[in-house]
Design a protein around this motif. Structure first.
Motif, mmCIF file in Angstrom:
data_model
loop_
_atom_site.group_PDB
_atom_site.id
_atom_site.type_symbol
_atom_site.label_atom_id
_atom_site.label_comp_id
_atom_site.label_asym_id
_atom_site.label_seq_id
_atom_site.Cartn_x
_atom_site.Cartn_y
_atom_site.Cartn_z
ATOM 1 N N MET A 1 0.843 -1.211 0.000
ATOM 2 C CA MET A 1 0.000 0.000 0.000
ATOM 3 C C MET A 1 0.877 1.261 0.000
ATOM 4 N N ILE A 2 0.622 2.098 -0.958
ATOM 5 C CA ILE A 2 1.388 3.339 -1.087
ATOM 6 C C ILE A 2 0.433 4.506 -0.971
ATOM 7 N N GLU A 3 0.845 5.484 -0.202
ATOM 8 C CA GLU A 3 0.017 6.672 -0.084
ATOM 9 C C GLU A 3 0.841 7.918 -0.417
ATOM 10 N N LEU A 4 0.409 8.633 -1.424
ATOM 11 C CA LEU A 4 1.110 9.862 -1.824
ATOM 12 C C LEU A 4 0.398 11.042 -1.174
ATOM 13 N N GLN A 5 1.185 11.892 -0.529
ATOM 14 C CA GLN A 5 0.590 13.044 0.157
ATOM 15 C C GLN A 5 1.165 14.339 -0.403
ATOM 16 N N ARG A 6 0.418 14.923 -1.305
ATOM 17 C CA ARG A 6 0.766 16.215 -1.900
ATOM 18 C C ARG A 6 2.200 16.253 -2.404
ATOM 19 N N LEU A 7 2.578 15.208 -3.087
ATOM 20 C CA LEU A 7 3.946 15.066 -3.564
ATOM 21 C C LEU A 7 4.227 16.034 -4.713
ATOM 22 N N LEU A 18 6.441 16.752 -10.720
ATOM 23 C CA LEU A 18 5.280 16.233 -10.002
ATOM 24 C C LEU A 18 4.570 17.429 -9.396
ATOM 25 N N ASN A 19 3.270 17.482 -9.603
ATOM 26 C CA ASN A 19 2.528 18.673 -9.240
ATOM 27 C C ASN A 19 1.454 18.351 -8.203
ATOM 28 N N ASP A 20 1.863 18.339 -6.922
ATOM 29 C CA ASP A 20 0.892 18.214 -5.831
ATOM 30 C C ASP A 20 0.027 16.958 -5.967
ATOM 31 N N VAL A 21 0.700 15.808 -6.027
ATOM 32 C CA VAL A 21 -0.015 14.552 -6.285
ATOM 33 C C VAL A 21 -0.379 13.842 -4.984
ATOM 34 N N SER A 22 -1.648 13.558 -4.820
ATOM 35 C CA SER A 22 -2.102 12.735 -3.700
ATOM 36 C C SER A 22 -2.856 11.537 -4.261
ATOM 37 N N ALA A 23 -2.600 10.360 -3.705
ATOM 38 C CA ALA A 23 -3.305 9.168 -4.190
ATOM 39 C C ALA A 23 -3.031 8.011 -3.246
ATOM 40 N N ARG A 35 2.597 9.673 -21.134
ATOM 41 C CA ARG A 35 3.516 9.977 -22.227
ATOM 42 C C ARG A 35 4.931 10.264 -21.701
ATOM 43 N N ASN A 36 5.888 10.368 -22.590
ATOM 44 C CA ASN A 36 7.251 10.732 -22.199
ATOM 45 C C ASN A 36 7.211 12.056 -21.448
ATOM 46 N N GLY A 37 7.879 12.094 -20.313
ATOM 47 C CA GLY A 37 7.937 13.329 -19.548
ATOM 48 C C GLY A 37 6.762 13.547 -18.607
ATOM 49 N N ALA A 38 5.886 12.556 -18.481
ATOM 50 C CA ALA A 38 4.691 12.704 -17.641
ATOM 51 C C ALA A 38 5.038 12.797 -16.148
ATOM 52 N N GLY A 39 6.179 12.214 -15.770
ATOM 53 C CA GLY A 39 6.570 12.238 -14.351
ATOM 54 C C GLY A 39 6.657 10.850 -13.721
ATOM 55 N N LYS A 40 6.547 9.816 -14.527
ATOM 56 C CA LYS A 40 6.524 8.437 -14.012
ATOM 57 C C LYS A 40 7.824 8.066 -13.302
ATOM 58 N N THR A 41 8.943 8.310 -13.980
ATOM 59 C CA THR A 41 10.239 7.948 -13.388
ATOM 60 C C THR A 41 10.519 8.789 -12.143
ATOM 61 N N THR A 42 10.158 10.046 -12.203
ATOM 62 C CA THR A 42 10.342 10.917 -11.040
ATOM 63 C C THR A 42 9.581 10.338 -9.838
ATOM 64 N N LEU A 43 8.357 9.921 -10.073
ATOM 65 C CA LEU A 43 7.558 9.331 -8.994
ATOM 66 C C LEU A 43 8.224 8.060 -8.464
ATOM 67 N N MET A 202 -0.750 9.157 -15.693
ATOM 68 C CA MET A 202 -0.127 10.445 -15.362
ATOM 69 C C MET A 202 0.011 11.328 -16.587
ATOM 70 N N ASP A 203 -0.087 12.605 -16.360
ATOM 71 C CA ASP A 203 0.244 13.560 -17.407
ATOM 72 C C ASP A 203 0.615 14.891 -16.780
ATOM 73 N N GLY A 204 1.659 15.503 -17.287
ATOM 74 C CA GLY A 204 2.071 16.811 -16.791
ATOM 75 C C GLY A 204 2.284 16.839 -15.282
ATOM 76 N N GLY A 205 2.835 15.753 -14.737
ATOM 77 C CA GLY A 205 3.143 15.726 -13.312
ATOM 78 C C GLY A 205 1.941 15.508 -12.418
ATOM 79 N N LYS A 206 0.810 15.129 -13.008
ATOM 80 C CA LYS A 206 -0.408 14.865 -12.215
ATOM 81 C C LYS A 206 -0.937 13.477 -12.528
ATOM 82 N N ILE A 207 -1.691 12.921 -11.597
ATOM 83 C CA ILE A 207 -2.458 11.713 -11.915
ATOM 84 C C ILE A 207 -3.789 12.185 -12.474
ATOM 85 N N ILE A 208 -4.039 11.875 -13.741
ATOM 86 C CA ILE A 208 -5.275 12.383 -14.329
ATOM 87 C C ILE A 208 -6.380 11.331 -14.338
#
Ligand SMILES: Nc1ncnc2c1ncn2[C@@H]1O[C@H](COP(=O)(O)OP(=O)(O)OP(=O)(O)O)[C@@H](O)[C@H]1O
Ligand SMILES: [Mg+2]
Length: 280
Positions: A1-7, A18-23, A35-43, A202-208
């Motif tokens: 279980m992973i919880e992202l808090q305003r990452l 990554l733009n304020d991602v919570s999930a 897409r490429n550059g969405a922020g996946k590797t950063t996450l 993900m797209d543009g640093g957000k989970i869409i």
């Protein structure tokens, strides 16, 4: 279980990745697409404690990535997107060194290494210096290291990019056998379908979008994509391909008219979510 808090992650130079991602990620296997550059590797890198977030935090099985780095590294292994093995070491050596460094006895490490190398059809190449392995074999070597470690959590950043179809199936089988929870990124729809219970888009640093692939693909059920290389009134265009969606029943009729028929892919999902520019 992973919880992202305003990452949030802003790289030096100002790139917002990554733009304020919570999930909350609660499933055994989750696939991250985008897409490429969405922020996946950063996450992935932030969650595996290799990179610090700019703000916000996350927990993995209740452990905080900022406070409990040491503990997380004990139960989590991560295969990076751009990993390179050490040139003069062989696959067998890589595995044994890695596994003993993680605390396994030499005999357990040898046994786990043998099993993983066989599972990924690398046994034949176990004594070949990594420099002399093909790109796909190097990739599989990292996957072998990750699955052999007996970790509770395994992260795989594009585990099958660049692999031939058979190697891809070997990697899938190895992932399916894991008792560990898995977080992976992929650009392949079949891979996400085959392996994961939940998709994070993900797209543009957000989970869409987040959910089962079926729910993300709602509306595409029983549909096909019809393509043409010359303009057709009312169809959409990406690059120099004109396309529309139609019911699978109509496939034959379209084929007869000389159009080509494609399965629905992640690209269609990107289009649906406005992630890909289309022209009317
Ligand atoms: N070390 C870095 N320094 C500065 N910017 C970076 C760095 N790494 C990534 N970025 C930028 O951050 C954004 C997200 O990159 P990231 O590597 O997380 O994307 P990705 O979704 O993994 O893409 P891909 O599918 O191509 O692997 C991109 O705009 C990228 O250019
Ligand atoms: Mg990446």
């Amino acid at each position: 279980m992973i919880e992202l808090q305003r990452l949030t992650k802003v790289y030096r130079g100002g790139q917002l990745a990554l733009n304020d991602v919570s999930a909350k990620l609660t499933k055994k296997v989750t696939a991250v697409i985008g897409r490429n550059g969405a922020g996946k590797t950063t996450l992935m890198r932030i969650l595996s404690t290799q990179l610090l977030p700019t703000s916000g935090t996350a927990t993995i099985n209740g452990f905080d990535i900022l406070r409990d780095k040491g503990k997380i590294r004990k139960f989590l292994v991560s295969v990076p997107q751009e990993g390179r093995p050490i040139g003069m070491l062989t696959p067998f050596e890589h595995l044994r060194i890695y596994l003993t460094a993680r605390g396994m006895s030499f005999s357990d490490a040898t046994e786990a290494a043998r099993k993983a190398l066989k599972e990924l059809e690398l046994w034949e190449f176990r004594d070949r210096p990594a420099d002399m392995l093909s790109g796909g074999m190097k990739r599989k070597l990292f996957v072998a290291m990750a699955i052999a470690a007996g970790a509770d959590y395994v992260f795989l950043d594009e585990p099958t990019t660049g692999l031939d179809p058979l190697s891809r199936i070997e990697v899938w089988a190895a992932i399916k056998e894991l008792r560990a929870d898995v977080l992976l990124t992929t650009h392949y729809m079949e891979e996400a379908v085959e392996l994961s219970e939940e998709i994070v888009f993900m797209d543009g640093g957000k989970i869409i979008a987040q959910g089962e692939l079926n729910s993300l693909l709602e509306g595409f059920k029983g549909m096909i994509r019809v393509e043409s290389s010359s303009p057709v009134d009312g169809w959409m265009r990406v690059g120099n391909i004109y396309f529309t969606y139609a019911s699978a029943d109509e496939a034959e009729a379209y084929l007869k008219k000389g159009f080509s028929i494609k399965q629905i892919t992640l690209e269609d999902l990107f289009i649906r979510h406005g992630v890909m520019e289309i022209e009317p």
